[in-house]
Design a protein around this motif. Structure first.
Motif, PDB file in Angstrom:
ATOM      1  N   SER A  27      -2.468   7.230   2.519  1.00  0.00           N
ATOM      2  CA  SER A  27      -3.754   6.856   1.939  1.00  0.00           C
ATOM      3  C   SER A  27      -4.723   8.030   2.061  1.00  0.00           C
ATOM      4  CB  SER A  27      -4.331   5.641   2.678  1.00  0.00           C
ATOM      5  OG  SER A  27      -3.423   4.563   2.666  1.00  0.00           O
ATOM      6  N   HIS A  73       0.844  -1.191   0.000  1.00  0.00           N
ATOM      7  CA  HIS A  73       0.000   0.000   0.000  1.00  0.00           C
ATOM      8  C   HIS A  73       0.880   1.242   0.000  1.00  0.00           C
ATOM      9  CE1 HIS A  73       0.746   1.036   4.271  1.00  0.00           C
ATOM     10  NE2 HIS A  73       0.768  -0.268   4.467  1.00  0.00           N
ATOM     11  N   ARG A  86      -3.816  -1.511  -6.476  1.00  0.00           N
ATOM     12  CA  ARG A  86      -4.287  -0.132  -6.609  1.00  0.00           C
ATOM     13  C   ARG A  86      -3.797   0.464  -7.926  1.00  0.00           C
ATOM     14  NH1 ARG A  86      -4.705   2.240  -1.117  1.00  0.00           N
ATOM     15  NH2 ARG A  86      -4.453   0.547   0.390  1.00  0.00           N
TER      16      ARG A  86
END
Length: 891
Positions: free
Chosen positions: A390, A386, A509
């Motif tokens: 975020s 990730h 993503r």
């Protein structure tokens, strides 16, 4: 928060410790700075299974209608159980808040607290406050919702008063209980751990990092007890530990580190004191409560005779990490948890700088490459990784917040900030940092605020960059992963590509930057270091060898054309000193991981270890052992294992002989990393069955068993010796280790023995040990998951640990809390060896079977384990035959 399991926030900065005759202080540092369960019938409770609505109490974020200013809190922990055997605490709290927007609702966090008196609300602006109509407790979102008959007036201030009762439980979160025995007498400590969302378990509060406020804390306690709170530097611990001088080392380094950070930040330490306390039960490594930092005992206490060099390094780096937070995190706080990486990544980076100030002979700043850069590469190369930052809406629930405390936030955050500091220069970096801290002190920020101040420093210095700081760093912060830079020395072409351990996977993503980065490249031809370049075309290099990413200051891997790889291998074999030590470690790590991704042949990666037969430096050896560990995980149940053991044993023999001549295993090598390499030599030599090594460890351990009061094993070597002797022994050796574990009074010694007992090769001993992890009287809750992981790292213990975790998941999850920082480590640890289709299906079944219970902070780890296992299966199928042949005939 210190690494370990992996703070800074509004109420997370509040630290409280109360001990029943259990604490003592040692001499203050010469650094002075000026600067009972009941229920209220009027309080309703909601059903946590109710479907969420659009009402504010069903949202995870507080509305921005109220802003807290001052808390006045009184807490009274009972350090003796009530007649039912329950430990409780009671409290009073008044919070003064300002109404920002008119509203007839007060939402305030409260979790597992019983209101013992109806809350009251008063107006502070001359007008009476609205009447409270009803109070509803929303257990799922952990709110107390106070509904008012009229609206609060925007711009006015109010005071909310509550009285409450909570359990002083042993769950290591909020206001909790820690117990230990001293001279046969049970001691009870009431202490706190409020990161990230557990302040609400201690008192009703607006429990979000942007809701900063001033706290006034009162503790009711017996005069025979010691009470500590945030606001002379002192070290606190168990009386026995203090009397033994175990706090002296921490005390000696705290002053120099504090002074270093005052100079580095160009901001005086903002509080009049800084206390540090070692707690018997503490789930994290440490917690940077402003002015009262709490630690695991192993992160603060040091015994000159018993603790190892590794223990000493851990203490100084954790102290440095927590002291760094006193400014970066406490004085200036990120607005929301999505920017946690900036807080923890920065502290992880500068912990090396602070430690270097206190121990300048260690060259500790180099170790960030092994400890953080290489470590996080392994996670960030997964498609299920990730980004560092975020979107706020993606990080809402407590378990999502807890998941942010991972290797990406700490180690990748540190790595990219180190890269940024390098290409800006440390002078420009610190200049921007200093103006950032001065501008935002006592306030909240987002990470782009730092970019703006760094850009101002760049502009004023005349430094030339290809893009702005924000444009360059946005690609490193907002997209996951990192590039592999490929240099073709024949054509001079340099390219980049998103590096994935399994190239067939797709990132979870999408990226607006198409997984491309602005890459700062430092490189050398032959032995002449060249200047910094930004991913540009180069001319051909002929027959000269080229090495890029000098000292691994850039967060990327490097690949070369075959001819340059061959030239580098030749240099390693014939004149390795031409290549910096850090880059010798880098070549190995890059090659092995490029091979795992199928970019180069696995046999090429294995060839980078050939020069180790004559290498005596720690960093290349440690890099090789870290990467060969993957081969052991994949092949220690196959026919590859024997030839691999023979090869590794041959490579380490010269290193073992070198330390035999240098120290005769009686003396401690003078260099910091030489001490680590002495441990490596002993560990690897014994694990590969070198007779001279096995004779040593068996003799030392037998001597100790014959005279338990005199341990002949040197402190640095104990972990290696204990493990090897227990692995070679049986029940007698294991039981002796357990007896010594129970008697040990130094936390680091207990940790060594606890880990070593997992090295046993008798399955029944390991099964018995696994059962001990569910008994806090035998294995403390803070150590349970790491003990299971240690057993799983043993090839005999791995299937036992996997079965144990599956059979006991509901109990473990409920007892150790969905917010425990160690769940992701636990899941990764017990599945690390998975490399068959059968194991993959078991893992998927585990995910599906326990979805109704959940995995808390281990949710992402489940997906990463599935991805890693899938990649392992492909890699083993492709490489096993070639690896077997190479180990049989290495060249």
């Amino acid at each position: 928060m210190g690494k370990g399991f992996y703070i800074s926030k509004t109420v997370g900065i509040v630290g409280i410790v109360l001990a029943a005759g259990a604490l003592a202080t040692i001499t203050a540092l010469p650094v002075v700075y000026s600067q009972e369960k009941s229920k209220n019938n009027e309080v309703k409770s909601t059903d946590p299974t109710m479907a969420p609505s659009n009402e504010p109490w069903d949202q995870w974020r507080l509305p921005q209608t109220l802003s807290p200013k001052i808390y006045n809190i009184t807490l009274w922990p009972r350090l003796q159980p009530d007649p039912t055997g329950l430990y409780i605490f009671t409290g009073l709290s008044s919070v003064v808040f300002r109404c920002v927007e008119k509203t007839n609702l007060i939402l305030i966090h409260s979790n597992k607290l019983n209101m013992t008196k109806h809350p009251t609300l008063i107006g502070l602006g001359g007008k009476p406050a609205p009447t409270i109509e009803s109070i509803v407790m929303h257990t799922k979102t952990q709110y107390m919702a106070i509904h008012l008959k009229e609206e609060l007036t925007a711009g006015e201030s109010y005071e909310l008063y509550t009285e409450f009762l909570g359990e002083l439980s042993d769950d290591l979160g909020g206001f909790y209980r820690s117990e230990y025995y001293e001279n046969g007498i049970k001691k009870v400590v009431a202490t706190t751990q409020m990161q990230a969302t557990d302040a609400r378990k201690a008192f009703p509060c607006f429990d979000e990092p942007a809701m900063k406020a001033v706290f006034h804390i009162t503790l009711n306690h017996d005069p025979a007890t010691v009470a500590l709170s945030n606001g002379v530097i002192r070290i606190f611990a168990r009386q026995e530990a203090i009397n033994a001088g175990q706090g002296e080392y921490a005390l000696s380094v705290t002053g120099p580190i504090l002074k270093f950070f005052e100079k580095y930040y160009n901001v005086p330490y903002p509080l009049p004191k800084s206390d540090q306390i070692a707690l018997p039960d503490f789930n994290a490594g440490a917690m940077e409560n402003w002015g009262l930092i709490t630690y695991r005992e192993t992160a603060l206490l040091y015994d000159e005779e018993i603790s190892s060099n590794e223990n000493k390094e851990r203490i100084i780096t954790v102290i440095s990490h927590e002291l760094a937070h006193q400014w970066f995190g406490n004085l200036v706080t990120v607005r929301w948890w999505n920017d946690l990486w900036l807080n923890e990544g920065f502290a992880t980076y500068v912990e090396y700088l602070g430690a270097d100030e206190a121990e300048p002979d260690w060259n500790i700043k180099d170790l960030i490459v092994l400890n953080d850069v290489h470590k996080v590469f392994a996670i960030d190369a997964l498609a299920s990784s990730h980004p560092l930052s975020s979107k706020e809406e993606e990080i809402q629930r407590p378990e999502q917040i807890t998941e942010m405390f991972d290797t990406i936030s700490y180690s990748k955050g540190a790595s990219v900030l180190r890269m940024l500091s390098t290409f800006l220069t440390e002078k420009v970096f610190t200049q921007g940092l200093q103006t950032y801290l001065d501008h935002f002190k006592f306030n909240n920020t987002v990470y782009t605020d730092l970019w703006e101040h760094l850009q101002k420093a760049v502009d004023s210095s005349g430094t030339t960059l290809p893009k702005t700081v924000q444009e360059i760093m946005g690609r490193w912060i907002l997209q996951m992963g990192f590039p592999v830079v490929t240099i073709n020395t024949a054509t001079g072409q340099i390219t980049q590509e998103h590096f994935l351990l399994d190239p067939e996977t797709e990132p979870d993503r999408p990226s607006e930057f198409n997984y491309e980065w602005f890459v700062p490249i430092s490189w050398t031809k032959k032995e002449a270091v060249q200047s910094l370049h930004w991913l540009l075309q180069k001319t051909g290099d002929g027959d000269q060898w080229v090495l890029a990413n000098i000292n691994v200051t850039g967060y990327y891997r490097v690949n070369y054309d075959d001819e340059n790889w061959q030239r580098l291998l030749n240099v390693l074999q014939t004149s390795r000193q031409s290549i910096p030590v850090i880059n010798r470690a880098q070549i190995i790590d890059d090659a092995f991981n490029l091979a795992k991704a199928g970019i180069i042949e696995t046999t090429l990666a294995l060839r980078t270890t050939l020069f180790l037969a004559s290498e005596m430096e720690y960093m290349p050896w440690e890099s090789a052992l870290d990467n060969l560990d993957y081969f052991y995980l994949m092949f220690d149940r196959t026919e590859v294992y024997g030839p691999m053991q023979t090869y590794v044993g041959n490579q380490v023999k010269n290193l073992f002989d070198y330390f035999t001549r240098l120290t005769n295993w009686e003396d401690v090598p003078p260099g910091h990393t030489d001490q680590y390499n002495q441990v490596n030599a002993l560990t690897v030599a014994c694990s590969t069955g070198l007779e001279a090594c096995m004779t040593l460890v068996k003799t030392w351990f037998q001597q100790w068993m014959e005279n338990p009061n005199v341990n002949p094993i040197k402190a640095n070597l104990r972990s290696a010796v204990y493990c090897s002797a227990i692995a070679a022994g049986g029940e007698k050796e294991w039981n002796f280790a357990w007896e010594m574990f129970e008697k040990a009074t130094v936390a680091s010694e207990k940790d060594k023995l606890r880990a070593a007992m997992a090295c046993a090769t008798e399955p029944w001993l390991l099964n018995r040990y696994l059962k001990y992890t569910l008994d806090p009287e035998k294995i403390r809750k803070q150590d349970a998951t790491s003990t299971i992981i240690s057993i799983a790292s043993n090839v005999v213990g791995q299937p036992l640990a996997w079965d144990f975790v599956r059979a006991n998941w509901e109990y473990i999850f409920n007892q150790y809390g969905g917010g425990s920082f160690s769940f992701s480590n636990l899941i990764n640890g017990v599945t690390n060896r998975f490399s068959t289709e059968f194991e993959l299906q078991q893992l998927i079944q585990f995910r599906d079977d326990y979805a109704h219970i959940g995995f808390g902070s281990g949710t992402l780890a489940i997906q990463q384990s599935i991805e890693r296992t899938t990649a392992n299966i492909k890699w083993v199928e492709k490489n096993q035959k070639a690896v077997l042949e190479w180990f049989k005939n290495p060249s």
